[in-house]
Design an enzyme around this catalytic site. Structure first.
Site, PDB file in Angstrom:
ATOM      1  CG  ASP A  14      -0.183  -0.006   2.474  1.00  0.00           C
ATOM      2  OD1 ASP A  14       1.027   0.223   2.628  1.00  0.00           O
ATOM      3  OD2 ASP A  14      -1.067   0.215   3.681  1.00  0.00           O
ATOM      4  CG  HIS A  15      -0.824   5.044   1.581  1.00  0.00           C
ATOM      5  ND1 HIS A  15      -1.618   3.988   1.789  1.00  0.00           N
ATOM      6  CD2 HIS A  15      -0.636   5.488   2.701  1.00  0.00           C
ATOM      7  CE1 HIS A  15      -2.362   4.086   3.039  1.00  0.00           C
ATOM      8  NE2 HIS A  15      -1.490   5.237   3.564  1.00  0.00           N
ATOM      9  CB  CYS A  71       1.134  -2.624   4.826  1.00  0.00           C
ATOM     10  SG  CYS A  71       0.954  -3.660   6.378  1.00  0.00           S
ATOM     11  N   GLY A  72       2.396  -0.798   6.286  1.00  0.00           N
ATOM     12  CA  GLY A  72       3.250   0.231   7.409  1.00  0.00           C
ATOM     13  C   GLY A  72       3.733  -0.781   8.482  1.00  0.00           C
ATOM     14  N   GLY A  74       3.358  -4.469   8.169  1.00  0.00           N
ATOM     15  CA  GLY A  74       3.290  -5.642   7.933  1.00  0.00           C
ATOM     16  C   GLY A  74       2.120  -6.773   8.204  1.00  0.00           C
ATOM     17  N   GLY A  76      -1.326  -5.870   8.574  1.00  0.00           N
ATOM     18  CA  GLY A  76      -2.537  -5.796   7.624  1.00  0.00           C
ATOM     19  C   GLY A  76      -2.364  -6.713   6.373  1.00  0.00           C
ATOM     20  CG  HIS A 104      10.567 -24.699  12.023  1.00  0.00           C
ATOM     21  ND1 HIS A 104      11.020 -26.077  12.200  1.00  0.00           N
ATOM     22  CD2 HIS A 104      12.013 -24.154  12.453  1.00  0.00           C
ATOM     23  CE1 HIS A 104      12.182 -26.200  12.726  1.00  0.00           C
ATOM     24  NE2 HIS A 104      12.580 -25.224  12.904  1.00  0.00           N
ATOM     25  CG  ASN A 105       5.812 -21.730  10.473  1.00  0.00           C
ATOM     26  OD1 ASN A 105       5.043 -22.079  11.190  1.00  0.00           O
ATOM     27  ND2 ASN A 105       6.558 -20.871  11.115  1.00  0.00           N
TER      28      ASN A 105
END
Length: 156
Positions: A14-15, A71-72, A74, A76, A104-105
């Site tokens: 995003d911005h 994003c600002g 991370g 969202g 692990h994920n």
């Protein structure tokens, strides 16, 4: 551990993540990756869900091997990306996060917060995320499988 080269990465923001997205995209291109940039393409205010879904869908469809979202914070973009079935996104704030996210994920999307850390750190984390491969431990595979099938019905 065997290293498997990835070649194609989708990136979006995003911005609030635009400047870092541009820096990461340039870093990835300079490192030899093919980068699909889904936007945004300026720092004019936009909402992140559209960009998170676009990156996640490219990853899930197999058009790219991995995704990067910014994003600002991370948070969202991570939440939004995880709404796409098959997407496994997580927030990275340090090298350990990047390593564990993959190892692990088996996450296929790394999410970064432009306001959460500095650009040099983020580029190091992106590099780590790109290099680490899943361990393929039975316990991890079981947990990943359960997470992919999990629904609210499982809580009752």
């Amino acid at each position: 551990m065997e290293t498997v080269a990835i070649h194609a990465v989708a990136i979006g923001s995003d911005h609030a993540g635009y400047a870092l997205k541009t820096a990461i995209a340039d870093f990835l291109r300079d490192s030899g990756y093919e980068v699909t940039d889904v936007g945004t393409h300026s720092d004019d205010r936009v909402d992140y869900p559209h960009f998170a879904a676009a990156v996640a869908q490219l990853v899930v469809d197999g058009d790219v091997e991995r995704g990067v979202l910014i994003c600002g914070s991370g948070q969202g973009v991570s939440i939004a990306a995880n709404k796409v079935p098959g997407a496994r996104a997580g927030v990275v704030r340090e090298v350990h996060d990047a390593e564990m996210l993959r190892k692990h994920n088996n996450a296929n999307i790394a999410c970064f917060g432009q306001q959460a850390t500095d650009e040099d750190g983020e580029l190091l984390y992106v590099n780590q995320y790109g290099e680490v491969q899943p361990q393929s431990l039975v316990a991890d595979e079981i947990q990943i499988g359960k997470t992919q099938k999990f629904t609210l019905d499982d809580l009752s």
